[in-house]
Design a protein around this motif. Structure first.
Motif, short mmCIF file in Angstrom:
data_model
loop_
_atom_site.label_atom_id
_atom_site.label_comp_id
_atom_site.label_asym_id
_atom_site.label_seq_id
_atom_site.Cartn_x
_atom_site.Cartn_y
_atom_site.Cartn_z
N TRP A 111 68.41 6.89 39.78
CA TRP A 111 67.42 7.49 40.68
C TRP A 111 68.13 8.27 41.79
CZ3 TRP A 111 66.91 6.50 45.93
CH2 TRP A 111 65.76 6.96 46.56
N LYS A 115 67.87 12.25 42.66
CA LYS A 115 67.25 12.62 43.94
C LYS A 115 68.18 13.44 44.83
CE LYS A 115 64.25 10.69 47.50
NZ LYS A 115 63.04 11.33 46.93
N GLU A 169 68.17 3.63 51.18
CA GLU A 169 67.90 4.39 49.95
C GLU A 169 67.35 3.47 48.86
OE1 GLU A 169 71.34 6.47 52.07
OE2 GLU A 169 70.68 4.42 51.69
N GLN A 172 63.78 2.71 49.55
CA GLN A 172 62.96 3.87 49.19
C GLN A 172 62.76 3.94 47.68
OE1 GLN A 172 64.64 7.60 50.51
NE2 GLN A 172 62.92 8.82 49.73
N PHE A 173 63.82 3.62 46.93
CA PHE A 173 63.77 3.62 45.47
C PHE A 173 62.73 2.63 44.95
CE2 PHE A 173 65.62 0.81 42.09
CZ PHE A 173 65.27 1.58 40.98
N THR A 174 62.75 1.39 45.44
CA THR A 174 61.78 0.40 44.96
C THR A 174 60.36 0.76 45.38
OG1 THR A 174 62.26 -1.00 46.89
CG2 THR A 174 63.43 -1.51 44.85
N LYS A 175 60.23 1.41 46.54
CA LYS A 175 58.90 1.83 46.99
C LYS A 175 58.36 2.95 46.10
CE LYS A 175 56.39 3.47 51.07
NZ LYS A 175 56.50 3.89 52.50
N GLU A 176 59.19 3.94 45.85
CA GLU A 176 58.76 5.09 45.03
C GLU A 176 58.46 4.68 43.59
OE1 GLU A 176 61.25 8.51 45.10
OE2 GLU A 176 61.12 8.76 47.29
N THR A 177 59.25 3.75 43.07
CA THR A 177 59.07 3.33 41.67
C THR A 177 58.11 2.15 41.53
OG1 THR A 177 61.06 1.94 41.85
CG2 THR A 177 61.35 4.17 40.97
N LYS A 178 57.58 1.68 42.68
CA LYS A 178 56.65 0.54 42.70
C LYS A 178 57.22 -0.63 41.88
CE LYS A 178 52.59 3.49 43.24
NZ LYS A 178 51.29 3.95 42.66
#
Length: 474
Positions: A111, A115, A169, A172-178
């Motif tokens: 990811w 990004k 970062e 943010q990754f876990t948030k974006e990928t739920k």
């Protein structure tokens, strides 16, 4: 009460005292390396079954999936649940209908690469620099993951610690990928079980809970297991093999948590069935448990530190040699050097299985291209390189990390860059800088340095017959 086993074996008094202990005991079992603890725990479970305990009332937690499969195979009873804490918690969340994708550090790096990669019009030098950086991220993936895991688990336990690199970062990754990772999952389960709405789904489900490798269990994990409110708990482990402190593991706190809830009996397994006498005597120098060797063979601990060139006659003269190193970068460096010498060896670190599959399909990451380029003066073509590696896939000698060697045993071990102070003194190595010393050794008198001591203990207690020390890149 008669002991019933599935095979004819002879046990020591220590082993029998564990196997046939009162079924109503909570047990803290401290077991030295090579003491046959898996066999003893399996026989303990069989003893409980023979005593009338229903198999579905027993659950055993092992640290790794490989250990789970080993116990299942030996126990041969599908009604007894054997699992890892992570798999168990995943099942709990599923029962609570709390679904999220589980991710790992490599998915984060993929990811991150997508990004933050340079834009199309960027300079080639910037692109090369970025992909070199990504290569280092892959190499350091486990270290980065362990730092993030430690931070999350310790913070969730109210412990203040340093913010790790890439944490924002990663968040943010876990948030974006739920998604969630294993540490998120443990924290979520711990918190959900504080609500009786969820707790009643799992409480009193088991009468007996066994926790293997308790020294590598975090307090959050232990609190989850205590919330299940089993009648009897058995903790099995060895303080001197606690090498995953970055995961929030703490032996004393785990024992304390259980002792606050249950009256406990302390038992021990101190006979080492794995190693020759000199190997055991040497290991005892760095262990809280003093082991006794069952073997009458002397074995050998070679005190003269060897260098890289000295590896080749050892590999030539012995069928099984495990080269154990402290870091992934060191492991890959050793494999690269071996590949350049066309040394018969099982190779799986410098080029991963996935990278080799990509190469067969003529697909290469920039990082893989760089690795291949370094080997082409010797192999000329990628096909020749892949053929050499595949010809040696069944070789019994290989390079691996000390952490991955835990729980395993080998005929001969070469321990790289984990050398005790007395061995350094024996070899007249006394002009190291503080940084160099920390990279290859430890202070056995410093309580803050006991993880490095434990890593060393795990390494030097793996061999059956011979132990060598080696220094590289120091």
């Amino acid at each position: 009460m008669t002991l019933i086993t599935s095979e004819k074996r002879i046990y020591t008094d220590e082993q029998l005292s564990v196997i046939e202990a009162n079924p109503k005991w909570n047990i803290i079992l401290k077991a030295t390396a090579g003491s046959g603890k898996t066999t003893v725990v399996v026989e303990r479970i069989r003893f409980l079954l023979a005593s009338g305990v229903p198999p579905e009332k027993i659950v055993m937690f092992s640290y790794t999936s490989a250990a789970v499969e080993e116990v299942k195979k030996r126990l041969n009873n599908e009604s007894v649940k054997v699992t890892t804490i992570h798999a168990f918690c995943l099942g709990m969340l599923a029962k609570m209908q709390k679904f999220k994708k589980i991710v790992d550090i490599y998915e984060f790096i993929n990811w991150y690469k997508d990004k933050y990669k340079p834009k199309g019009g960027s300079k080639q030098s910037d692109k090369d620099e970025f992909f070199d950086f990504i290569t280092h991220l892959y190499d350091d993936a486990q270290y980065i993951a362990s730092e993030i895991t430690a931070f999350k688990l310790q913070t969730a336990d109210g412990i203040k610690c340093r913010l790790p690199k890439f944490y924002h970062e990663y968040k943010q990754f876990t948030k974006e990928t739920k998604s969630r990772d294993f540490s998120d999952m443990l924290i979520e389960v711990r918190d959900l079980l504080k609500d009786n709405k969820w707790l009643r789904l799992f409480k009193n489900q088991y009468d007996y809970i066994f926790v293997d490798e308790f020294q590598d269990t975090s307090t959050i994990q232990m609190n989850i297991l205590l919330a299940l409110n089993a009648k009897y708990y058995t903790l099995i482990g060895d303080r001197s093999q606690s090498i995953f402190l970055y995961s929030g593991a703490n032996c004393d706190q785990i024992i304390e948590l259980l002792q606050k809830r249950r009256e406990c009996h302390n038992l021990a397994l101190s006979t080492n069935f794995r190693s020759a006498k000199t190997i055991v005597e040497n290991s005892n120098l760095y262990s809280d448990l003093q082991a006794v060797s069952f073997s009458q063979e002397e074995g050998a601990v070679h005190k003269d530190i060897i260098l890289f060139e000295d590896l080749f006659p050892i590999l030539k003269d012995n069928e099984e040699v495990a080269i154990l190193a402290r870091t992934n970068s060191l492991i890959k460096d050793i494999e690269k050097r071996m590949l350049l010498r066309k040394q018969p060896l099982k190779y799986f670190n410098y080029l991963t299985a996935q990278e080799r599959e990509d190469l067969k399909k003529a697909q290469q990451r920039p990082s893989t291209q760089k690795k291949i380029k370094a080997l082409m003066p010797v192999y000329k073509t990628v096909d020749n390189l892949l053929m050499f590696i595949e010809q040696n896939l069944n070789h019994k000698s290989f390079v691996t990390s000390i952490h991955k060697s835990k729980g395993r045993e080998f005929e001969i071990c070469v321990v790289v860059n984990s050398v005790s102070p007395d061995i350094l003194t024996y070899n007249d190595i006394n002009n190291l800088t503080e940084e160099q010393f920390q990279e290859i050794s430890f202070d056995p008198t410093n309580p803050d340095d006991y993880e490095s001591r434990n890593v060393h203990y795990v390494a030097i207690s793996r061999p059956k017959k011979e132990l060598y020390y080696m220094l590289l890149n120091v």
